[in-house]
Design a protein around this motif. Structure first.
Motif, PDB file in Angstrom:
ATOM      1  N   SER A   1     -49.830  17.832  13.162  1.00 40.88           N
ATOM      2  CA  SER A   1     -50.022  19.171  12.601  1.00 40.88           C
ATOM      3  C   SER A   1     -50.513  19.126  11.158  1.00 40.88           C
ATOM      4  CB  SER A   1     -48.710  19.961  12.670  1.00 40.88           C
ATOM      5  OG  SER A   1     -47.682  19.287  11.947  1.00 40.88           O
TER       6      SER A   1
ATOM      7  N   GLU B   1     -54.355  19.750  10.840  1.00 44.68           N
ATOM      8  CA  GLU B   1     -54.777  21.143  11.018  1.00 44.68           C
ATOM      9  C   GLU B   1     -54.328  22.004   9.838  1.00 44.68           C
ATOM     10  OE1 GLU B   1     -54.557  24.766  14.318  1.00 44.68           O
ATOM     11  OE2 GLU B   1     -53.482  22.890  14.675  1.00 44.68           O
TER      12      GLU B   1
ATOM     13  N   SER C   1     -60.913  27.356  16.091  1.00 47.07           N
ATOM     14  CA  SER C   1     -59.688  27.463  16.900  1.00 47.07           C
ATOM     15  C   SER C   1     -58.785  28.602  16.447  1.00 47.07           C
ATOM     16  CB  SER C   1     -58.913  26.147  16.848  1.00 47.07           C
ATOM     17  OG  SER C   1     -58.504  25.836  15.522  1.00 47.07           O
TER      18      SER C   1
ATOM     19  N   GLN D   1     -57.865  17.778  26.198  1.00 44.32           N
ATOM     20  CA  GLN D   1     -57.020  18.429  25.188  1.00 44.32           C
ATOM     21  C   GLN D   1     -56.749  19.878  25.565  1.00 44.32           C
ATOM     22  OE1 GLN D   1     -55.780  16.482  22.640  1.00 44.32           O
ATOM     23  NE2 GLN D   1     -56.947  14.881  23.704  1.00 44.32           N
ATOM     24  N   LYS D   2     -55.501  20.276  25.515  1.00 44.98           N
ATOM     25  CA  LYS D   2     -55.130  21.674  25.741  1.00 44.98           C
ATOM     26  C   LYS D   2     -55.112  22.450  24.428  1.00 44.98           C
ATOM     27  CE  LYS D   2     -54.546  20.806  30.070  1.00 44.98           C
ATOM     28  NZ  LYS D   2     -55.555  21.277  31.053  1.00 44.98           N
ATOM     29  N   ASN D   3     -54.890  21.736  23.340  1.00 48.31           N
ATOM     30  CA  ASN D   3     -54.910  22.352  22.017  1.00 48.31           C
ATOM     31  C   ASN D   3     -56.360  22.510  21.567  1.00 48.31           C
ATOM     32  OD1 ASN D   3     -55.111  21.863  18.888  1.00 48.31           O
ATOM     33  ND2 ASN D   3     -53.064  22.681  19.250  1.00 48.31           N
TER      34      ASN D   3
ATOM     35  N   SER E   1     -57.606  20.345  18.552  1.00 49.47           N
ATOM     36  CA  SER E   1     -57.803  18.937  18.890  1.00 49.47           C
ATOM     37  C   SER E   1     -59.101  18.739  19.666  1.00 49.47           C
ATOM     38  CB  SER E   1     -56.620  18.430  19.723  1.00 49.47           C
ATOM     39  OG  SER E   1     -55.415  18.527  18.995  1.00 49.47           O
ATOM     40  N   ARG E   2     -59.361  19.641  20.617  1.00 47.54           N
ATOM     41  CA  ARG E   2     -60.588  19.522  21.417  1.00 47.54           C
ATOM     42  C   ARG E   2     -61.834  19.666  20.544  1.00 47.54           C
ATOM     43  NH1 ARG E   2     -59.898  23.609  24.311  1.00 47.54           N
ATOM     44  NH2 ARG E   2     -61.332  25.043  23.287  1.00 47.54           N
TER      45      ARG E   2
ATOM     46  N   LEU F   1     -54.284  12.917  17.260  1.00 46.43           N
ATOM     47  CA  LEU F   1     -54.186  14.240  17.895  1.00 46.43           C
ATOM     48  C   LEU F   1     -54.026  14.093  19.404  1.00 46.43           C
ATOM     49  CD1 LEU F   1     -56.945  16.179  15.904  1.00 46.43           C
ATOM     50  CD2 LEU F   1     -54.468  16.377  15.638  1.00 46.43           C
TER      51      LEU F   1
ATOM     52  N   ASN G   1     -50.552  13.019  20.243  1.00 42.78           N
ATOM     53  CA  ASN G   1     -49.636  14.151  20.118  1.00 42.78           C
ATOM     54  C   ASN G   1     -49.624  14.998  21.378  1.00 42.78           C
ATOM     55  OD1 ASN G   1     -47.843  15.668  18.210  1.00 42.78           O
ATOM     56  ND2 ASN G   1     -49.286  17.306  18.696  1.00 42.78           N
ATOM     57  N   ARG G   2     -50.759  15.063  22.071  1.00 45.60           N
ATOM     58  CA  ARG G   2     -50.839  15.809  23.341  1.00 45.60           C
ATOM     59  C   ARG G   2     -49.855  15.230  24.348  1.00 45.60           C
ATOM     60  NH1 ARG G   2     -52.830  15.087  28.269  1.00 45.60           N
ATOM     61  NH2 ARG G   2     -53.332  12.942  27.708  1.00 45.60           N
TER      62      ARG G   2
ATOM     63  N   GLU H   1     -46.192  16.041  23.410  1.00 47.73           N
ATOM     64  CA  GLU H   1     -45.782  17.405  23.736  1.00 47.73           C
ATOM     65  C   GLU H   1     -45.838  17.686  25.230  1.00 47.73           C
ATOM     66  OE1 GLU H   1     -48.267  19.883  21.399  1.00 47.73           O
ATOM     67  OE2 GLU H   1     -47.245  19.418  19.512  1.00 47.73           O
TER      68      GLU H   1
END
Length: 427
Positions: free
Chosen positions: A71, A74, A131, A357-359, A362-363, A418, A421-422, A425
């Motif tokens: 985080s 970002e 984002s 990536q779902k975030n 990050s994508r 990043l 981190n996916r 989580e």
């Protein structure tokens, strides 16, 4: 325990490609700067020794990058961007000029090139903006703001002058297209480039004739049910011709002589044999010698430390922008294909990681990394083998340079963090 957890989650395949490219790059830097009965392989006063120290510093930065919370990148992306823009502005006052470009800060033990940091910061800032929940890339206002983020560093870098580095920032436009910018804009940009190049080669009159004929053929062959408004078509034709008319002015009065010479050599615009020969001996010398060096390597190459053109210093800057010529001469077709394959596999792997990536941040940052690496890789190898004009862009993770090695490493490993981190989580 936290460190072990991160090590389990990072994408080791990407790390492997990174390590292979860095290692092969260093070996070729050693070869391109090798002197018989010279210094030790670990002499940090030599170019290969300095590059080894840059690699070690980069490895240390990897540990720090992976230790920080995902985080963090970002949250502080805007701060990084502002600091990087201030560092570019500071060059106009405190910058050091090397090879005609005021692109470095002299730190005594190290020359820092802030344009490399700006690439990382701009990729982060663009991902942060796109984002944001309030950003809608379908809105013209948001599209404009996104392009301004890209334009600011490019505008600050061009006067240094460093058009090669400035060009890299426009590669981040692909991130915006990936996130929904209408492909219509990309079509216009590619069409403008095509008109610019063809105008230099054939002139505006031929452009107008060809476009008019194409429109007439289209109108004659189109189905009666398909209605095409004539006014927009005529307007597009007029705008295109006006743009074509501006090309000669831009080429003659905006471009510097060295840029005109490079385009003349690339597009075979110069008809005067004597002037063409003069261009080949000056502006085109690097490209000509690099092509000959690669060609001389044949299929298997001449062998490690056996490159005669490399040892004869035929190609200037062979340890930096033209490092790929050493690969071609000493390792041949097998070596060049191996390097190209490693870069391609790394880029494909990063595309895979970005897509999973779902975030959104990050994508988008992942695609920023891909865009920057791809443009560097494509243009550098293209100019070395003679299919693109010489711009002065290093081969990432490969060419000599402390700023490049450090910030390309940062660019890549922030994304690897990043992605890790996916998994943490569970998304």
């Amino acid at each position: 325990m936290a460190g072990k957890s991160v090590l389990k989650r990072i994408d080791w395949l990407s790390v492997l490609f990174y390590l292979l490219l860095v290692t092969i790059g260093w070996v070729n830097i050693y070869s391109s700067t090798f002197i018989e009965n010279g210094a030790s392989i670990f002499d940090f006063g030599t170019l290969h020794g300095k590059q080894l120290s840059f690699i070690i510093v980069s490895f240390v930065s990897v540990v720090i990058l992976l230790a920080l919370e995902a985080s963090f990148y970002e949250r502080f992306s805007s701060v990084f961007y502002i600091v990087s823009m201030l560092s570019l502005l500071g060059l106009f006052v405190f910058g050091k000029t090397i090879s005609g470009a005021t692109s470095w800060y002299d730190l005594g033990f190290f020359n820092l090139q802030p344009a490399e940091f700006a690439k990382v910061a701009t990729a982060l800032a663009l991902a942060k903006y796109l984002s944001d929940i309030q950003t809608d890339i379908k809105r013209t206002k948001d599209q404009l703001y996104a392009f301004i983020i890209i334009l600011i560093p490019a505008i600050l870098i061009i006067p240094q002058p460093d058009p090669g580095s400035a060009l890299v920032f426009f590669a981040l436009s692909f991130v915006i297209f990936r996130e929904g910018l209408p492909i219509f804009y990309l079509g216009i940009a590619l069409f403008a480039v095509l008109i610019f190049v063809t105008t230099l080669m054939f002139g505006t009159i031929w452009i107008a004739i060809i476009l008019t004929l194409l429109i007439l053929i289209f109108l004659l062959l189109k189905k009666k049910k398909f209605k095409m408004p004539l006014l927009p078509l005529a307007t597009a034709l007029i705008v295109t011709i006006l743009f074509s008319l501006s090309v000669d002015f831009v080429f003659d009065h905006v471009f510097e002589q060295r840029h005109r010479d490079r385009f003349s050599l690339w597009l075979r615009l110069e008809n005067d044999p004597e002037k063409l020969e003069q261009i080949q001996k000056t502006i085109g010398y690097n490209s000509y010698q690099s092509e000959k060096a690669i060609e001389s390597g044949g299929f298997y190459g001449k062998g490690f430390l056996e490159g005669t053109r490399t040892k004869g210093n035929f190609v200037p800057e062979q340890h930096s922008d033209y490092i790929f010529t050493t690969v071609g001469e000493e390792w041949g077709f097998i070596g060049t294909v191996t390097v190209v394959l490693l870069f391609t596999l790394l880029l494909l792997r990063l595309v895979f990681l970005a897509e999973r990536q779902k975030n959104a941040f990050s994508r988008m940052y992942g695609y920023g990394v891909i865009s920057i690496l791809f443009v560097h890789y494509f243009i550098n190898i293209g100019m070395v083998i003679g299919i693109l004009p010489t711009i002065g862009i290093p081969l990432p993770l490969f060419s000599y340079g402390g700023s490049g090695m450090l910030f390309f490493t940062m660019l890549l490993f922030i994304f690897i963090k990043l992605d890790a981190n996916r998994l943490k989580e569970g998304i």
